[in-house]
Design a protein around this motif. Sequence first.
Motif, PDB file in Angstrom:
ATOM      1  N   LEU A 263       0.829  -1.207   0.000  1.00 10.07           N
ATOM      2  CA  LEU A 263       0.000   0.000   0.000  1.00 10.07           C
ATOM      3  C   LEU A 263       0.864   1.258   0.000  1.00 10.07           C
ATOM      4  O   LEU A 263       0.490   2.275  -0.603  1.00 10.07           O
ATOM      5  CB  LEU A 263      -0.944  -0.014   1.200  1.00 10.07           C
ATOM      6  N   GLU A 264       2.011   1.189   0.641  1.00  9.88           N
ATOM      7  CA  GLU A 264       2.931   2.331   0.603  1.00  9.88           C
ATOM      8  C   GLU A 264       3.492   2.506  -0.803  1.00  9.88           C
ATOM      9  O   GLU A 264       3.605   3.644  -1.302  1.00  9.88           O
ATOM     10  CB  GLU A 264       4.056   2.136   1.611  1.00  9.88           C
ATOM     11  N   ASP A 265       3.840   1.398  -1.458  1.00  8.84           N
ATOM     12  CA  ASP A 265       4.270   1.476  -2.855  1.00  8.84           C
ATOM     13  C   ASP A 265       3.177   2.104  -3.717  1.00  8.84           C
ATOM     14  O   ASP A 265       3.449   2.955  -4.578  1.00  8.84           O
ATOM     15  CB  ASP A 265       4.588   0.079  -3.394  1.00  8.84           C
ATOM     16  N   TYR A 266       1.962   1.674  -3.503  1.00 11.04           N
ATOM     17  CA  TYR A 266       0.809   2.188  -4.254  1.00 11.04           C
ATOM     18  C   TYR A 266       0.733   3.702  -4.124  1.00 11.04           C
ATOM     19  O   TYR A 266       0.580   4.423  -5.121  1.00 11.04           O
ATOM     20  CB  TYR A 266      -0.452   1.512  -3.710  1.00 11.04           C
ATOM     21  N   ARG A 267       0.838   4.219  -2.897  1.00 13.97           N
ATOM     22  CA  ARG A 267       0.713   5.669  -2.667  1.00 13.97           C
ATOM     23  C   ARG A 267       1.845   6.434  -3.349  1.00 13.97           C
ATOM     24  O   ARG A 267       1.632   7.492  -3.952  1.00 13.97           O
ATOM     25  CB  ARG A 267       0.686   5.956  -1.173  1.00 13.97           C
ATOM     26  N   ARG A 268       3.054   5.934  -3.247  1.00 11.59           N
ATOM     27  CA  ARG A 268       4.188   6.655  -3.842  1.00 11.59           C
ATOM     28  C   ARG A 268       4.127   6.624  -5.366  1.00 11.59           C
ATOM     29  O   ARG A 268       4.426   7.629  -6.023  1.00 11.59           O
ATOM     30  CB  ARG A 268       5.502   6.065  -3.328  1.00 11.59           C
ATOM     31  N   LEU A 269       3.750   5.499  -5.910  1.00 11.92           N
ATOM     32  CA  LEU A 269       3.633   5.409  -7.362  1.00 11.92           C
ATOM     33  C   LEU A 269       2.465   6.237  -7.891  1.00 11.92           C
ATOM     34  O   LEU A 269       2.514   6.748  -9.012  1.00 11.92           O
ATOM     35  CB  LEU A 269       3.479   3.946  -7.782  1.00 11.92           C
ATOM     36  N   ALA A 270       1.412   6.380  -7.087  1.00 12.38           N
ATOM     37  CA  ALA A 270       0.295   7.235  -7.495  1.00 12.38           C
ATOM     38  C   ALA A 270       0.767   8.670  -7.686  1.00 12.38           C
ATOM     39  O   ALA A 270       0.436   9.325  -8.688  1.00 12.38           O
ATOM     40  CB  ALA A 270      -0.833   7.164  -6.464  1.00 12.38           C
ATOM     41  N   ALA A 271       1.540   9.179  -6.744  1.00  7.89           N
ATOM     42  CA  ALA A 271       2.057  10.544  -6.879  1.00  7.89           C
ATOM     43  C   ALA A 271       2.935  10.670  -8.119  1.00  7.89           C
ATOM     44  O   ALA A 271       2.849  11.651  -8.874  1.00  7.89           O
ATOM     45  CB  ALA A 271       2.839  10.932  -5.631  1.00  7.89           C
ATOM     46  N   GLN A 272       3.778   9.671  -8.340  1.00 13.89           N
ATOM     47  CA  GLN A 272       4.666   9.704  -9.503  1.00 13.89           C
ATOM     48  C   GLN A 272       3.872   9.695 -10.805  1.00 13.89           C
ATOM     49  O   GLN A 272       4.132  10.478 -11.726  1.00 13.89           O
ATOM     50  CB  GLN A 272       5.623   8.508  -9.447  1.00 13.89           C
ATOM     51  N   ARG A 273       2.886   8.813 -10.892  1.00 12.59           N
ATOM     52  CA  ARG A 273       2.114   8.698 -12.146  1.00 12.59           C
ATOM     53  C   ARG A 273       1.292   9.960 -12.405  1.00 12.59           C
ATOM     54  O   ARG A 273       1.241  10.446 -13.537  1.00 12.59           O
ATOM     55  CB  ARG A 273       1.200   7.479 -12.108  1.00 12.59           C
ATOM     56  N   HIS A 274       0.658  10.497 -11.379  1.00 14.22           N
ATOM     57  CA  HIS A 274      -0.179  11.670 -11.598  1.00 14.22           C
ATOM     58  C   HIS A 274       0.663  12.884 -12.002  1.00 14.22           C
ATOM     59  O   HIS A 274       0.231  13.703 -12.819  1.00 14.22           O
ATOM     60  CB  HIS A 274      -1.017  11.966 -10.360  1.00 14.22           C
ATOM     61  N   ALA A 275       1.862  12.998 -11.456  1.00 10.87           N
ATOM     62  CA  ALA A 275       2.762  14.072 -11.889  1.00 10.87           C
ATOM     63  C   ALA A 275       3.086  13.916 -13.366  1.00 10.87           C
ATOM     64  O   ALA A 275       3.045  14.880 -14.146  1.00 10.87           O
ATOM     65  CB  ALA A 275       4.044  14.048 -11.053  1.00 10.87           C
ATOM     66  N   LYS A 276       3.413  12.697 -13.766  1.00 17.82           N
ATOM     67  CA  LYS A 276       3.721  12.426 -15.164  1.00 17.82           C
ATOM     68  C   LYS A 276       2.532  12.749 -16.065  1.00 17.82           C
ATOM     69  O   LYS A 276       2.683  13.402 -17.118  1.00 17.82           O
ATOM     70  CB  LYS A 276       4.104  10.951 -15.313  1.00 17.82           C
ATOM     71  N   VAL A 277       1.349  12.297 -15.685  1.00 17.78           N
ATOM     72  CA  VAL A 277       0.172  12.453 -16.542  1.00 17.78           C
ATOM     73  C   VAL A 277      -0.213  13.924 -16.687  1.00 17.78           C
ATOM     74  O   VAL A 277      -0.625  14.364 -17.770  1.00 17.78           O
ATOM     75  CB  VAL A 277      -0.993  11.608 -16.003  1.00 17.78           C
ATOM     76  N   LEU A 278      -0.072  14.698 -15.625  1.00 16.60           N
ATOM     77  CA  LEU A 278      -0.332  16.135 -15.745  1.00 16.60           C
ATOM     78  C   LEU A 278       0.558  16.747 -16.832  1.00 16.60           C
ATOM     79  O   LEU A 278       0.102  17.540 -17.660  1.00 16.60           O
ATOM     80  CB  LEU A 278      -0.106  16.835 -14.412  1.00 16.60           C
ATOM     81  N   GLY A 279       1.826  16.380 -16.824  1.00 14.88           N
ATOM     82  CA  GLY A 279       2.728  16.885 -17.841  1.00 14.88           C
ATOM     83  C   GLY A 279       2.380  16.394 -19.226  1.00 14.88           C
ATOM     84  O   GLY A 279       2.417  17.150 -20.207  1.00 14.88           O
ATOM     85  N   ILE A 280       2.006  15.113 -19.339  1.00 19.04           N
ATOM     86  CA  ILE A 280       1.678  14.552 -20.648  1.00 19.04           C
ATOM     87  C   ILE A 280       0.436  15.217 -21.232  1.00 19.04           C
ATOM     88  O   ILE A 280       0.387  15.548 -22.425  1.00 19.04           O
ATOM     89  CB  ILE A 280       1.472  13.030 -20.534  1.00 19.04           C
ATOM     90  N   PHE A 281      -0.584  15.436 -20.406  1.00 14.03           N
ATOM     91  CA  PHE A 281      -1.810  16.050 -20.924  1.00 14.03           C
ATOM     92  C   PHE A 281      -1.549  17.461 -21.449  1.00 14.03           C
ATOM     93  O   PHE A 281      -2.087  17.866 -22.483  1.00 14.03           O
ATOM     94  CB  PHE A 281      -2.881  16.074 -19.843  1.00 14.03           C
ATOM     95  N   VAL A 282      -0.717  18.213 -20.742  1.00 11.09           N
ATOM     96  CA  VAL A 282      -0.367  19.555 -21.221  1.00 11.09           C
ATOM     97  C   VAL A 282       0.430  19.457 -22.516  1.00 11.09           C
ATOM     98  O   VAL A 282       0.193  20.204 -23.479  1.00 11.09           O
ATOM     99  CB  VAL A 282       0.412  20.326 -20.138  1.00 11.09           C
ATOM    100  N   ARG A 283       1.361  18.522 -22.574  1.00 12.07           N
ATOM    101  CA  ARG A 283       2.173  18.372 -23.780  1.00 12.07           C
ATOM    102  C   ARG A 283       1.318  17.945 -24.972  1.00 12.07           C
ATOM    103  O   ARG A 283       1.492  18.443 -26.090  1.00 12.07           O
ATOM    104  CB  ARG A 283       3.283  17.349 -23.540  1.00 12.07           C
TER     105      ARG A 283
END
Length: 355
Positions: A263-283
Amino acid sequence: MTQTRTPALDREGQRAAFLARAGFAGAPLQALPADASTRRYFRLGGEGLLLMDSPPLSEPIGPFVRVARHLHSLGLSAPGLIEVDEDAGLALIEDFGHDTYTRLLAAGHPEGALYRLAVDALVALHRAPSAAALAPYDAGQLSDECALFIDWYVPLLIGQDAARALREAFLLLFAEACSDVAQRREALVLRDYHVDNLMLLEGREGVAACGLLDFQDALIGAAAYDLMSLLEDARRDVPEALRVAMLTHYLMQRPELDAPRFLEDYRRLAAQRHAKVLGIFVRLAGRDGKHGYLAHLPRTLGLFVRALDAEAFGPLRAWLNGHVPGWRDELPPATLDALRQTPYRLVQGSAHGHL
């Protein structure tokens, strides 16, 4: 077997020559809607097949072929490979039809049954040996993806020069928070496991009824990633009760796991993925003119803010509060309008990214 093609042919000519070699000369092609990648798909009329066009210089088709074969070996449903020309970046593959999870959910199909099937498919994948030849989902890859946020999204808030000056500090804080999960080599991570890339296949039993698409970027990493990608979807609101139920369903089938660490892995990877996706959507909007993705920014931002509320991201959260004012707030309409109308220049050399 790799085929030989005529270099002088344009892309349309290459597709026609490939179809002729495969025994489908002159077959009518229906172009399917484009996604976030440079790949294109064409439906062959009445044949139950798709022509996959994956430009070899930008998205080589070899990884798709190798991962598909591995998934087949596990009894999972990747599209069958009918004919492949890796040099040309062309393949004839099985057509799974129209029943994507996205369409079924929009039509009112019970979401619990669909999500449970998708989770069961992940359990089967994670219990099996991983494809050893694939690269690791390591700290460098995670960092390259996080950079999409500081390179594309943050400049909308504070400008390109200010974002460039903050880049190194941002990536260092993210790397510190994700240093442990970056060491995981637990499972094959498909990396784009969400409702647009899942299908319900009639006539197949068990986990084989879950059709898998868009897995060519697979790596070896943390088992939590794909489950998080499914339940923290940038494209649709997943009810909290369903998210918790599916997390529980996964963990109950894998009692050998250290559940708190997972569950800790899940939370940390969620932050990483959402940061990436925000950038991808803008790009995608600013560079590629695919403005439809901007509609998903508020949801993705909400998921990112929630993920950063975890204790592990306290230092990064405090840093953002101090250096990126308004990072928690939705982009104002004027900013979105400008993004739709004005080419948006890359700040740094981010990774290609995917979704």
